[in-house]
Design an enzyme around this catalytic site. Sequence first.
Site, PDB file in Angstrom:
ATOM      1  N   ASP A   8      16.417 -38.909  18.427  1.00  0.00           N
ATOM      2  CA  ASP A   8      17.786 -39.142  17.958  1.00  0.00           C
ATOM      3  C   ASP A   8      18.354 -37.940  17.189  1.00  0.00           C
ATOM      4  O   ASP A   8      19.492 -37.540  17.423  1.00  0.00           O
ATOM      5  CB  ASP A   8      17.816 -40.403  17.078  1.00  0.00           C
ATOM      6  CG  ASP A   8      19.232 -40.839  16.789  1.00  0.00           C
ATOM      7  OD1 ASP A   8      19.919 -41.258  17.738  1.00  0.00           O
ATOM      8  OD2 ASP A   8      19.669 -40.733  15.634  1.00  0.00           O
ATOM      9  N   ASP A  30      12.243 -45.441  20.308  1.00  0.00           N
ATOM     10  CA  ASP A  30      13.383 -46.112  19.672  1.00  0.00           C
ATOM     11  C   ASP A  30      14.739 -45.609  20.168  1.00  0.00           C
ATOM     12  O   ASP A  30      15.756 -45.845  19.517  1.00  0.00           O
ATOM     13  CB  ASP A  30      13.293 -45.963  18.140  1.00  0.00           C
ATOM     14  CG  ASP A  30      13.285 -44.499  17.705  1.00  0.00           C
ATOM     15  OD1 ASP A  30      13.213 -43.609  18.573  1.00  0.00           O
ATOM     16  OD2 ASP A  30      13.348 -44.248  16.488  1.00  0.00           O
ATOM     17  N   ARG A  47       8.524 -45.061  12.868  1.00  0.00           N
ATOM     18  CA  ARG A  47       9.734 -45.008  12.033  1.00  0.00           C
ATOM     19  C   ARG A  47      10.329 -46.407  11.833  1.00  0.00           C
ATOM     20  O   ARG A  47       9.621 -47.274  11.399  1.00  0.00           O
ATOM     21  CB  ARG A  47      10.768 -44.024  12.610  1.00  0.00           C
ATOM     22  CG  ARG A  47      10.262 -42.595  12.554  1.00  0.00           C
ATOM     23  CD  ARG A  47      11.340 -41.592  12.387  1.00  0.00           C
ATOM     24  NE  ARG A  47      11.932 -41.643  11.064  1.00  0.00           N
ATOM     25  CZ  ARG A  47      11.421 -41.042   9.965  1.00  0.00           C
ATOM     26  NH1 ARG A  47      10.314 -40.351  10.050  1.00  0.00           N
ATOM     27  NH2 ARG A  47      12.026 -41.148   8.814  1.00  0.00           N
TER      28      ARG A  47
END
Length: 363
Positions: free
Chosen positions: A119, A145, A187
């Site tokens: 990200d 994610d 995370r």
Amino acid sequence: MPNRMRIAINTGGGDAPGLNAVIYAVVMAAHGRGWEVHGIQQGYAGLFDTSKITPLTPEKVAGIMSHGGTILGTTNKGDPFRRPHERPDGTIEYRDESDKLVENFKRLGFDVLIALGGDGSLSLAHRLSLKGMPVVGVPKTIDNDLAQTQSTFGFDTAVTTATECIDKLHSTASAHERIMVVEVMGRYAGWIALHSGVSGDADVILIPEIPFDMDKVCRRLGDNEIRGKRYGIVVVAEGAKVDGGLVTKANDDVGRSEVMLGGVAEWVAKEIHKRTGKETRSLVLGHLQRGGSPTTWDRLLSLRFGAAAVRFIAEGKRNVMVAWQPPEMKAVPIPDVIGRSKLVPTDSDTIQTCRDLGISFGD
Ligand code: F6P
């Protein structure tokens, strides 16, 4: 589109098994089209110190597909919009040097940057694309994610490593009749904990997506005793929340914007010992999960991502990320990915499977 494209490629953020396989596939697919590929060192830093940019040829990448790490190096402190500089008095000043980076990119005659990142790196890629640097992203992270893609590369290897470690804990936990609490990465998402926990036969899995209650965790561990199993395995995601908050570690890395997670397993282990009196140990798997060769699954996924990135460039697609939406690879706009963490759906089949197997989430 020029006949002979000049592609730049970099790897940013934490490394993940499969980075070299993506690089290999990009080089081979580009070479087959008569294009050039140039490797940028250390994420975006290599577009400031351009002396280390290296042409990547099939000869240069021969044999790298199975290797962990990245031949290009990586960093999670390489934000070109916030580059740290030390003042004479030792304090740090941050400067936006993104224009300089884009200028270097253009001066070197690159047509597109293939950015392998999570990200953070893809958000930077997007901001740079708005300044005129065409990018194609490839979804990298062991955390799995990223939105829009069923899976990221590196995830399967991390889960495989974590599962192997959990397997090994059973014998020592059983021999000592202990509770072992193992902390895994991920995370803010519980993918690694969930997949390794169920595959590693854990009794309890704690993930950020499901708030847990220590009384319920201890009750589930007590059920083991009733059934004659005198040990227990708890898998906890580093992002699992204690009293609604993350457990973090002090971090003074200059230029790093992300908090460092860590310590939740120790907290959980102490609570279990306090409440049950049972001998309890905690351990953190840490960076073992990022190391080593990619699994066959990750290798194939990485090769498919790399080849698709080159195909999308050939089709004229820009400022997109390659997303695996089975059975196809799709080009999705990067803004549809960034800032939208893909968390574990709490009603998913895997969660339901865990519950059917008697695994507790402490809820
Ligand atoms: O995003 C990948 C990851 O391994 C996370 O799971 C973890 O929280 C973080 O990176 C660790 O970062 P570092 O290697 O900087 O300690």
